[in-house]
Design a protein around this motif. Structure first.
Motif, PDB file in Angstrom:
ATOM      1  N   LYS A   8       0.828  -1.216   0.000  1.00  0.00           N
ATOM      2  CA  LYS A   8       0.000   0.000   0.000  1.00  0.00           C
ATOM      3  C   LYS A   8       0.858   1.261   0.000  1.00  0.00           C
ATOM      4  N   GLU A   9       2.029   1.207   0.609  1.00  0.00           N
ATOM      5  CA  GLU A   9       2.930   2.357   0.589  1.00  0.00           C
ATOM      6  C   GLU A   9       3.539   2.552  -0.795  1.00  0.00           C
ATOM      7  N   VAL A  10       3.946   1.463  -1.418  1.00  0.00           N
ATOM      8  CA  VAL A  10       4.601   1.534  -2.723  1.00  0.00           C
ATOM      9  C   VAL A  10       3.597   1.830  -3.841  1.00  0.00           C
ATOM     10  N   VAL A  11       2.402   1.264  -3.723  1.00  0.00           N
ATOM     11  CA  VAL A  11       1.350   1.436  -4.736  1.00  0.00           C
ATOM     12  C   VAL A  11       0.102   1.968  -4.015  1.00  0.00           C
ATOM     13  N   PRO A  12       0.045   3.265  -3.757  1.00  0.00           N
ATOM     14  CA  PRO A  12      -1.041   3.822  -2.941  1.00  0.00           C
ATOM     15  C   PRO A  12      -2.452   3.536  -3.468  1.00  0.00           C
ATOM     16  N   ASP A  13      -2.631   3.420  -4.778  1.00  0.00           N
ATOM     17  CA  ASP A  13      -3.957   3.179  -5.345  1.00  0.00           C
ATOM     18  C   ASP A  13      -4.261   1.705  -5.560  1.00  0.00           C
ATOM     19  N   VAL A  14      -3.510   0.837  -4.907  1.00  0.00           N
ATOM     20  CA  VAL A  14      -3.686  -0.601  -5.098  1.00  0.00           C
ATOM     21  C   VAL A  14      -5.075  -1.047  -4.645  1.00  0.00           C
ATOM     22  N   ASN A  15      -5.683  -1.898  -5.458  1.00  0.00           N
ATOM     23  CA  ASN A  15      -6.954  -2.524  -5.106  1.00  0.00           C
ATOM     24  C   ASN A  15      -6.865  -4.044  -5.186  1.00  0.00           C
ATOM     25  N   LYS A  16      -6.114  -4.514  -6.192  1.00  0.00           N
ATOM     26  CA  LYS A  16      -6.044  -5.953  -6.454  1.00  0.00           C
ATOM     27  C   LYS A  16      -4.587  -6.387  -6.502  1.00  0.00           C
ATOM     28  N   ILE A  17      -4.279  -7.421  -5.713  1.00  0.00           N
ATOM     29  CA  ILE A  17      -2.919  -7.951  -5.618  1.00  0.00           C
ATOM     30  C   ILE A  17      -2.915  -9.385  -6.126  1.00  0.00           C
ATOM     31  N   GLY A  18      -1.952  -9.700  -6.961  1.00  0.00           N
ATOM     32  CA  GLY A  18      -1.823 -11.049  -7.511  1.00  0.00           C
ATOM     33  C   GLY A  18      -0.724 -11.836  -6.824  1.00  0.00           C
ATOM     34  N   MET A  19      -0.997 -13.109  -6.599  1.00  0.00           N
ATOM     35  CA  MET A  19      -0.035 -13.978  -5.913  1.00  0.00           C
ATOM     36  C   MET A  19       0.019 -15.333  -6.612  1.00  0.00           C
ATOM     37  N   VAL A  20       1.228 -15.806  -6.870  1.00  0.00           N
ATOM     38  CA  VAL A  20       1.455 -17.132  -7.447  1.00  0.00           C
ATOM     39  C   VAL A  20       1.987 -18.028  -6.336  1.00  0.00           C
ATOM     40  N   TYR A  21       1.469 -19.244  -6.237  1.00  0.00           N
ATOM     41  CA  TYR A  21       1.970 -20.164  -5.211  1.00  0.00           C
ATOM     42  C   TYR A  21       1.659 -21.607  -5.581  1.00  0.00           C
ATOM     43  N   ASN A  22       2.348 -22.517  -4.880  1.00  0.00           N
ATOM     44  CA  ASN A  22       2.134 -23.947  -5.053  1.00  0.00           C
ATOM     45  C   ASN A  22       1.295 -24.445  -3.876  1.00  0.00           C
ATOM     46  N   PRO A  23       0.035 -24.829  -4.102  1.00  0.00           N
ATOM     47  CA  PRO A  23      -0.833 -25.264  -3.005  1.00  0.00           C
ATOM     48  C   PRO A  23      -0.382 -26.567  -2.341  1.00  0.00           C
ATOM     49  N   ALA A  24       0.545 -27.296  -2.963  1.00  0.00           N
ATOM     50  CA  ALA A  24       1.055 -28.528  -2.361  1.00  0.00           C
ATOM     51  C   ALA A  24       2.029 -28.232  -1.224  1.00  0.00           C
ATOM     52  N   GLU A  25       2.505 -26.998  -1.137  1.00  0.00           N
ATOM     53  CA  GLU A  25       3.391 -26.606  -0.042  1.00  0.00           C
ATOM     54  C   GLU A  25       2.521 -26.071   1.101  1.00  0.00           C
ATOM     55  N   ALA A  26       2.516 -26.785   2.209  1.00  0.00           N
ATOM     56  CA  ALA A  26       1.647 -26.431   3.338  1.00  0.00           C
ATOM     57  C   ALA A  26       1.903 -25.006   3.829  1.00  0.00           C
ATOM     58  N   ASN A  27       3.163 -24.602   3.870  1.00  0.00           N
ATOM     59  CA  ASN A  27       3.473 -23.248   4.319  1.00  0.00           C
ATOM     60  C   ASN A  27       2.835 -22.214   3.401  1.00  0.00           C
ATOM     61  N   SER A  28       2.840 -22.486   2.111  1.00  0.00           N
ATOM     62  CA  SER A  28       2.267 -21.550   1.147  1.00  0.00           C
ATOM     63  C   SER A  28       0.757 -21.475   1.279  1.00  0.00           C
ATOM     64  N   ALA A  29       0.113 -22.617   1.416  1.00  0.00           N
ATOM     65  CA  ALA A  29      -1.343 -22.626   1.579  1.00  0.00           C
ATOM     66  C   ALA A  29      -1.740 -21.825   2.815  1.00  0.00           C
ATOM     67  N   TYR A  30      -0.996 -22.005   3.904  1.00  0.00           N
ATOM     68  CA  TYR A  30      -1.278 -21.253   5.128  1.00  0.00           C
ATOM     69  C   TYR A  30      -1.085 -19.753   4.910  1.00  0.00           C
ATOM     70  N   LEU A  31       0.034 -19.372   4.282  1.00  0.00           N
ATOM     71  CA  LEU A  31       0.324 -17.952   4.075  1.00  0.00           C
ATOM     72  C   LEU A  31      -0.687 -17.289   3.149  1.00  0.00           C
ATOM     73  N   ALA A  49      -2.938 -17.477  -8.437  1.00  0.00           N
ATOM     74  CA  ALA A  49      -2.748 -18.438  -9.520  1.00  0.00           C
ATOM     75  C   ALA A  49      -1.850 -19.524  -8.949  1.00  0.00           C
ATOM     76  N   THR A  50      -2.221 -20.761  -9.165  1.00  0.00           N
ATOM     77  CA  THR A  50      -1.455 -21.860  -8.592  1.00  0.00           C
ATOM     78  C   THR A  50      -0.567 -22.519  -9.643  1.00  0.00           C
ATOM     79  N   VAL A  51       0.539 -23.059  -9.153  1.00  0.00           N
ATOM     80  CA  VAL A  51       1.491 -23.781  -9.999  1.00  0.00           C
ATOM     81  C   VAL A  51       1.859 -25.086  -9.307  1.00  0.00           C
ATOM     82  N   SER A  52       2.298 -26.049 -10.105  1.00  0.00           N
ATOM     83  CA  SER A  52       2.777 -27.301  -9.518  1.00  0.00           C
ATOM     84  C   SER A  52       4.278 -27.465  -9.733  1.00  0.00           C
TER      85      SER A  52
END
Length: 151
Positions: A8-31, A49-52
Motif C-alpha cells: 500500500k505504501e509503494v502502490v497507494p492506489d492498489v486494489n487488487k494484488i496477484g499472488m502465485v503459489y504452489n498449493p502442495a506446499e503447506a506453508n504456502s497454503a497457510y500464508l 494463480a497456482t502452480v505445480s
C-alpha cells in the motif's frame, strides 16, 4: 501482514494484488489463507494463480495480469522462488510492481520486501548457541524471535 502494508505504501492506489503459489506446499497454503484474510480487512482483493512446478510461473503470472492486478506479492514458496525470474520478467514487461516476503527477493528482481533474512537468521541462531554453551541463556525460558526487516 507487513508486506501488504508495504504494498500500500509503494502502490497507494492498489486494489487488487496477484499472488502465485504452489498449493502442495503447506506453508504456502497457510500464508495465502492468512494474506487473503488480512487483505480483506484492508479493503484489498487478493487473487491467486497456482502452480505445480517452476515452469508454470510465467504463465501463472500472465494470468494474473489478465485479471488487472495492481501489484504482485510473492511469499516464501520453494517452487515460486526456484522460478522467480519468470515472474520478475512478467512484472517488468507489464510494469507491475512485485514485492516479496524474503530479504533475498529484491536481489532477484522484486521492488522491495519485508521479511526474514535467512543469512541474518543464521547469525542470530549462532549467537543463541554461543549463549547456551556459555550458560548465559536457558532455552527452557528464553524467548526466541525472528527479526523481520524491510529490504
Amino acid at each position: 501482514m507487513p508486506t501488504l502494508e508495504l504494498i500500500k505504501e509503494v502502490v497507494p492506489d492498489v486494489n487488487k494484488i496477484g499472488m502465485v503459489y504452489n498449493p502442495a506446499e503447506a506453508n504456502s497454503a497457510y500464508l495465502v489463507e492468512a494474506a487473503t484474510a488480512e487483505a480483506e480487512k484492508m479493503g484489498l482483493e487478493l487473487v491467486t494463480a497456482t502452480v505445480s512446478n517452476s515452469n508454470e510461473i510465467g504463465t501463472a503470472a500472465e494470468s494474473l495480469v489478465g485479471q488487472d492486478v495492481d501489484a504482485f506479492m510473492s511469499i516464501n514458496d520453494n517452487t515460486v522462488v526456484s522460478g522467480f525470474e519468470a515472474w520478475v520478467k512478467v512484472a517488468i514487461d507489464n510494469q507491475i510492481p512485485l514485492l516479496g516476503t524474503s530479504a533475498s527477493m529484491p536481489g532477484l528482481g522484486a521492488v522491495a520486501s519485508y521479511g526474514v533474512n535467512p543469512y541474518q537468521e543464521g547469525l542470530d541462531s549462532g549467537d543463541y548457541v554461543v549463549q547456551v554453551l556459555n550458560g548465559e541463556l536457558d532455552l527452557a525460558t528464553a524467548v526466541i524471535r525472528s527479526r523481520m526487516r524491510f529490504c
